[in-house]
Design a protein around this motif. Structure first.
Motif, PDB file in Angstrom:
ATOM      1  N   PRO A 197     -10.211 -19.225 -10.641  1.00  0.00           N
ATOM      2  CA  PRO A 197     -11.107 -20.375 -10.798  1.00  0.00           C
ATOM      3  C   PRO A 197     -11.694 -20.827  -9.470  1.00  0.00           C
ATOM      4  O   PRO A 197     -11.149 -20.541  -8.396  1.00  0.00           O
ATOM      5  CB  PRO A 197     -10.187 -21.455 -11.384  1.00  0.00           C
ATOM      6  N   GLU A 198     -12.819 -21.527  -9.538  1.00  0.00           N
ATOM      7  CA  GLU A 198     -13.400 -22.125  -8.342  1.00  0.00           C
ATOM      8  C   GLU A 198     -12.376 -23.066  -7.713  1.00  0.00           C
ATOM      9  O   GLU A 198     -11.690 -23.814  -8.403  1.00  0.00           O
ATOM     10  CB  GLU A 198     -14.666 -22.909  -8.694  1.00  0.00           C
ATOM     11  N   GLY A 199     -12.289 -23.025  -6.393  1.00  0.00           N
ATOM     12  CA  GLY A 199     -11.353 -23.899  -5.692  1.00  0.00           C
ATOM     13  C   GLY A 199      -9.975 -23.312  -5.494  1.00  0.00           C
ATOM     14  O   GLY A 199      -9.168 -23.863  -4.745  1.00  0.00           O
ATOM     15  N   ALA A 200      -9.661 -22.204  -6.163  1.00  0.00           N
ATOM     16  CA  ALA A 200      -8.379 -21.535  -5.953  1.00  0.00           C
ATOM     17  C   ALA A 200      -8.410 -20.807  -4.608  1.00  0.00           C
ATOM     18  O   ALA A 200      -9.402 -20.173  -4.260  1.00  0.00           O
ATOM     19  CB  ALA A 200      -8.093 -20.553  -7.078  1.00  0.00           C
ATOM     20  N   ILE A 201      -7.324 -20.888  -3.862  1.00  0.00           N
ATOM     21  CA  ILE A 201      -7.274 -20.296  -2.526  1.00  0.00           C
ATOM     22  C   ILE A 201      -6.161 -19.256  -2.472  1.00  0.00           C
ATOM     23  O   ILE A 201      -4.991 -19.568  -2.708  1.00  0.00           O
ATOM     24  CB  ILE A 201      -7.044 -21.382  -1.457  1.00  0.00           C
ATOM     25  N   VAL A 202      -6.535 -18.017  -2.170  1.00  0.00           N
ATOM     26  CA  VAL A 202      -5.563 -16.937  -2.043  1.00  0.00           C
ATOM     27  C   VAL A 202      -4.913 -17.049  -0.669  1.00  0.00           C
ATOM     28  O   VAL A 202      -5.577 -16.925   0.362  1.00  0.00           O
ATOM     29  CB  VAL A 202      -6.235 -15.560  -2.198  1.00  0.00           C
ATOM     30  N   VAL A 203      -3.601 -17.293  -0.646  1.00  0.00           N
ATOM     31  CA  VAL A 203      -2.897 -17.497   0.622  1.00  0.00           C
ATOM     32  C   VAL A 203      -2.083 -16.281   1.043  1.00  0.00           C
ATOM     33  O   VAL A 203      -1.655 -16.194   2.207  1.00  0.00           O
ATOM     34  CB  VAL A 203      -1.997 -18.745   0.564  1.00  0.00           C
ATOM     35  N   ALA A 204      -1.839 -15.346   0.136  1.00  0.00           N
ATOM     36  CA  ALA A 204      -1.097 -14.128   0.468  1.00  0.00           C
ATOM     37  C   ALA A 204      -1.334 -13.086  -0.609  1.00  0.00           C
ATOM     38  O   ALA A 204      -1.699 -13.423  -1.741  1.00  0.00           O
ATOM     39  CB  ALA A 204       0.399 -14.415   0.608  1.00  0.00           C
ATOM     40  N   ALA A 205      -1.126 -11.830  -0.258  1.00  0.00           N
ATOM     41  CA  ALA A 205      -1.284 -10.749  -1.230  1.00  0.00           C
ATOM     42  C   ALA A 205      -0.436  -9.566  -0.797  1.00  0.00           C
ATOM     43  O   ALA A 205      -0.099  -9.410   0.380  1.00  0.00           O
ATOM     44  CB  ALA A 205      -2.752 -10.329  -1.340  1.00  0.00           C
ATOM     45  N   ARG A 206      -0.106  -8.745  -1.778  1.00  0.00           N
ATOM     46  CA  ARG A 206       0.657  -7.530  -1.512  1.00  0.00           C
ATOM     47  C   ARG A 206      -0.108  -6.328  -2.077  1.00  0.00           C
ATOM     48  O   ARG A 206      -0.507  -6.346  -3.247  1.00  0.00           O
ATOM     49  CB  ARG A 206       2.059  -7.632  -2.126  1.00  0.00           C
ATOM     50  N   PHE A 207      -0.304  -5.332  -1.216  1.00  0.00           N
ATOM     51  CA  PHE A 207      -1.015  -4.112  -1.584  1.00  0.00           C
ATOM     52  C   PHE A 207      -0.052  -2.936  -1.534  1.00  0.00           C
ATOM     53  O   PHE A 207       0.816  -2.863  -0.661  1.00  0.00           O
ATOM     54  CB  PHE A 207      -2.174  -3.847  -0.622  1.00  0.00           C
ATOM     55  N   LYS A 208      -0.224  -1.988  -2.465  1.00  0.00           N
ATOM     56  CA  LYS A 208       0.640  -0.824  -2.502  1.00  0.00           C
ATOM     57  C   LYS A 208      -0.169   0.446  -2.268  1.00  0.00           C
ATOM     58  O   LYS A 208      -1.182   0.680  -2.927  1.00  0.00           O
ATOM     59  CB  LYS A 208       1.379  -0.720  -3.835  1.00  0.00           C
ATOM     60  N   GLY A 209       0.317   1.249  -1.315  1.00  0.00           N
ATOM     61  CA  GLY A 209      -0.307   2.525  -1.045  1.00  0.00           C
ATOM     62  C   GLY A 209       0.618   3.671  -1.403  1.00  0.00           C
ATOM     63  O   GLY A 209       1.499   3.532  -2.265  1.00  0.00           O
ATOM     64  N   THR A 210       0.450   4.788  -0.726  1.00  0.00           N
ATOM     65  CA  THR A 210       1.268   5.979  -0.941  1.00  0.00           C
ATOM     66  C   THR A 210       1.707   6.513   0.420  1.00  0.00           C
ATOM     67  O   THR A 210       1.082   6.213   1.448  1.00  0.00           O
ATOM     68  CB  THR A 210       0.481   7.059  -1.692  1.00  0.00           C
ATOM     69  N   PRO A 211       2.776   7.318   0.465  1.00  0.00           N
ATOM     70  CA  PRO A 211       3.192   7.881   1.750  1.00  0.00           C
ATOM     71  C   PRO A 211       2.085   8.743   2.349  1.00  0.00           C
ATOM     72  O   PRO A 211       1.398   9.493   1.640  1.00  0.00           O
ATOM     73  CB  PRO A 211       4.419   8.730   1.390  1.00  0.00           C
ATOM     74  N   GLY A 212       1.888   8.638   3.654  1.00  0.00           N
ATOM     75  CA  GLY A 212       0.847   9.415   4.308  1.00  0.00           C
ATOM     76  C   GLY A 212       1.148   9.657   5.767  1.00  0.00           C
ATOM     77  O   GLY A 212       2.080   9.062   6.336  1.00  0.00           O
ATOM     78  N   ASP A 213       0.337  10.497   6.379  1.00  0.00           N
ATOM     79  CA  ASP A 213       0.494  10.812   7.798  1.00  0.00           C
ATOM     80  C   ASP A 213      -0.382   9.871   8.621  1.00  0.00           C
ATOM     81  O   ASP A 213      -1.599   9.779   8.376  1.00  0.00           O
ATOM     82  CB  ASP A 213       0.070  12.259   8.052  1.00  0.00           C
ATOM     83  N   PRO A 214       0.207   9.151   9.591  1.00  0.00           N
ATOM     84  CA  PRO A 214      -0.576   8.183  10.373  1.00  0.00           C
ATOM     85  C   PRO A 214      -1.814   8.788  11.036  1.00  0.00           C
ATOM     86  O   PRO A 214      -2.851   8.116  11.129  1.00  0.00           O
ATOM     87  CB  PRO A 214       0.425   7.684  11.408  1.00  0.00           C
ATOM     88  N   HIS A 215      -1.724  10.041  11.481  1.00  0.00           N
ATOM     89  CA  HIS A 215      -2.880  10.666  12.138  1.00  0.00           C
ATOM     90  C   HIS A 215      -4.015  10.903  11.141  1.00  0.00           C
ATOM     91  O   HIS A 215      -5.190  10.671  11.451  1.00  0.00           O
ATOM     92  CB  HIS A 215      -2.458  11.981  12.788  1.00  0.00           C
ATOM     93  N   GLU A 216      -3.682  11.358   9.944  1.00  0.00           N
ATOM     94  CA  GLU A 216      -4.701  11.577   8.925  1.00  0.00           C
ATOM     95  C   GLU A 216      -5.305  10.254   8.460  1.00  0.00           C
ATOM     96  O   GLU A 216      -6.517  10.150   8.227  1.00  0.00           O
ATOM     97  CB  GLU A 216      -4.103  12.333   7.741  1.00  0.00           C
ATOM     98  N   ILE A 217      -4.443   9.246   8.308  1.00  0.00           N
ATOM     99  CA  ILE A 217      -4.932   7.923   7.920  1.00  0.00           C
ATOM    100  C   ILE A 217      -5.876   7.376   8.985  1.00  0.00           C
ATOM    101  O   ILE A 217      -6.952   6.849   8.685  1.00  0.00           O
ATOM    102  CB  ILE A 217      -3.748   6.963   7.702  1.00  0.00           C
ATOM    103  N   GLY A 218      -5.483   7.523  10.255  1.00  0.00           N
ATOM    104  CA  GLY A 218      -6.324   7.056  11.355  1.00  0.00           C
ATOM    105  C   GLY A 218      -7.658   7.775  11.404  1.00  0.00           C
ATOM    106  O   GLY A 218      -8.700   7.163  11.683  1.00  0.00           O
ATOM    107  N   ALA A 219      -7.630   9.075  11.121  1.00  0.00           N
ATOM    108  CA  ALA A 219      -8.878   9.836  11.122  1.00  0.00           C
ATOM    109  C   ALA A 219      -9.825   9.346  10.036  1.00  0.00           C
ATOM    110  O   ALA A 219     -11.053   9.259  10.247  1.00  0.00           O
ATOM    111  CB  ALA A 219      -8.573  11.322  10.933  1.00  0.00           C
ATOM    112  N   GLU A 220      -9.277   9.007   8.859  1.00  0.00           N
ATOM    113  CA  GLU A 220     -10.118   8.478   7.784  1.00  0.00           C
ATOM    114  C   GLU A 220     -10.684   7.113   8.159  1.00  0.00           C
ATOM    115  O   GLU A 220     -11.860   6.819   7.877  1.00  0.00           O
ATOM    116  CB  GLU A 220      -9.311   8.400   6.491  1.00  0.00           C
TER     117      GLU A 220
END
Length: 318
Positions: A197-220
């Motif tokens: 709704p209007e006026g609602a304020i998102v103060v935190a959130a949780r996102f889920k990814g998958t296991p990955g290689d930091p170098h490949e992620i950085g390249a993307e």
């Protein structure tokens, strides 16, 4: 007598009758910063627009919950993040604008490829934290110029992914001060839209990814950053993507087809680099920018028969 932009703390905050032109009485017992008639142009990407009746920058979550609980539901409330994808109209914003600062900007990688973020955290910090923890799937957040609160609300997306693909749940302070945790399915996401709704304020959130290689992620992430730099007018006063992409095509193609590349109105211009971006060339008013967007919509409808919908949020008094 208070001056425009003057800050108050705690019970120094006056009522509306002490601040001419301000529409809302506000609670006095705040620990954060409360500013009457606060100029907003410097806080938004377009660098245009009027003042907020009140700007509140809470000290922490408890401060925000208490403030909104005492404010009451009749006073308009709007959250402000980095100020991208936003036109603040020249007459200013009624009620209270809430800006989540450093206390809401933390990002932490958790077990199970989950990243927990404050509502004021920028997308690039979320993506970088995920990269360092070897969590893949959140790279696209590098390409969203906003904060967690904003792109959770609007189901922000880029490069083939959107928030609905990765959100687990979010903490939201509703009008009236109630703090709730909403799972992703309760947001009823669609393209650049949620049921918050209007006026609602998102103060935190949780996102889920998958296991990955930091170098490949950085390249993307680097690829995304380079593509944005090469294709978008990032070094201008702009607001990000102006119109939603209609089904089956891209907004920029329709704008181009309608002959609007480089079109101007006052100090506003359709970007020649990417026609789904509007630019403040230096002295544009918000009326110039919004008016140019409406003229583009008119020309696209006349030329192509397609109706462009605004993606940029337009708020405040004309």
């Amino acid at each position: 007598m208070m001056q425009p932009g003057e800050q108050m703390h705690g019970d120094e905050a006056p009522g509306a009758d002490e601040a001419p032109g301000v529409t809302a009485n506000v609670p006095r017992n705040v620990r954060g910063e409360l500013t009457a008639r606060a100029p907003l142009a410097k806080l938004v990407w377009f660098k245009s627009g009027g003042a907020a009746d009140w700007l509140f920058e809470p000290a922490d979550l408890e401060d925000l919950v208490t403030f909104l609980g005492q404010l009451g539901s009749s006073t308009p409330v709007m959250a402000l993040g980095l100020g991208s994808n936003l036109i603040i109209r020249d007459g200013g914003v009624p009620g209270v604008v809430v800006r989540l600062g450093k206390p809401f900007s933390s990002v932490e990688a958790k077990r199970g490829e989950v990243v927990e973020c404050g509502g004021g955290a920028p997308g690039i910090l979320v993506a970088s934290t995920a990269r360092d923890a070897g969590i893949a799937g959140l790279e696209f957040l590098r390409g969203i110029p906003g904060t967690v609160g904003g792109f959770v609300r609007m189901n922000g997306g880029a490069y083939g992914r959107e928030v609905a693909d990765v959100l687990v749940d979010c903490d939201v302070v509703l009008p009236g001060g109630n703090l709730v945790t909403l799972p992703v399915q309760d947001l009823d996401y669609s393209y650049r839209h949620s049921r918050l709704p209007e006026g609602a304020i998102v103060v935190a959130a949780r996102f889920k990814g998958t296991p990955g290689d930091p170098h490949e992620i950085g390249a993307e992430m680097d690829r995304i950053a380079e593509e944005r730099e090469n294709s978008q007018p990032l070094r201008t006063k702009t607001g990000g993507s102006t119109f939603k992409n209609p089904e089956g095509t891209s907004a920029w193609k329709l704008v181009d087809e309608a002959g609007c590349r480089g079109l101007t109105m006052g100090g506003a211009q359709v970007s020649e680099k990417h026609t789904n971006f509007l630019i403040n060339t230096g002295d544009a008013t918000s009326a110039d920018i919004e008016g140019l967007g409406e003229e583009v919509r008119r020309r696209v409808a006349e030329k192509t028969g397609r109706a462009l919908e605004w993606e940029i949020k337009r708020v405040g008094r004309p």
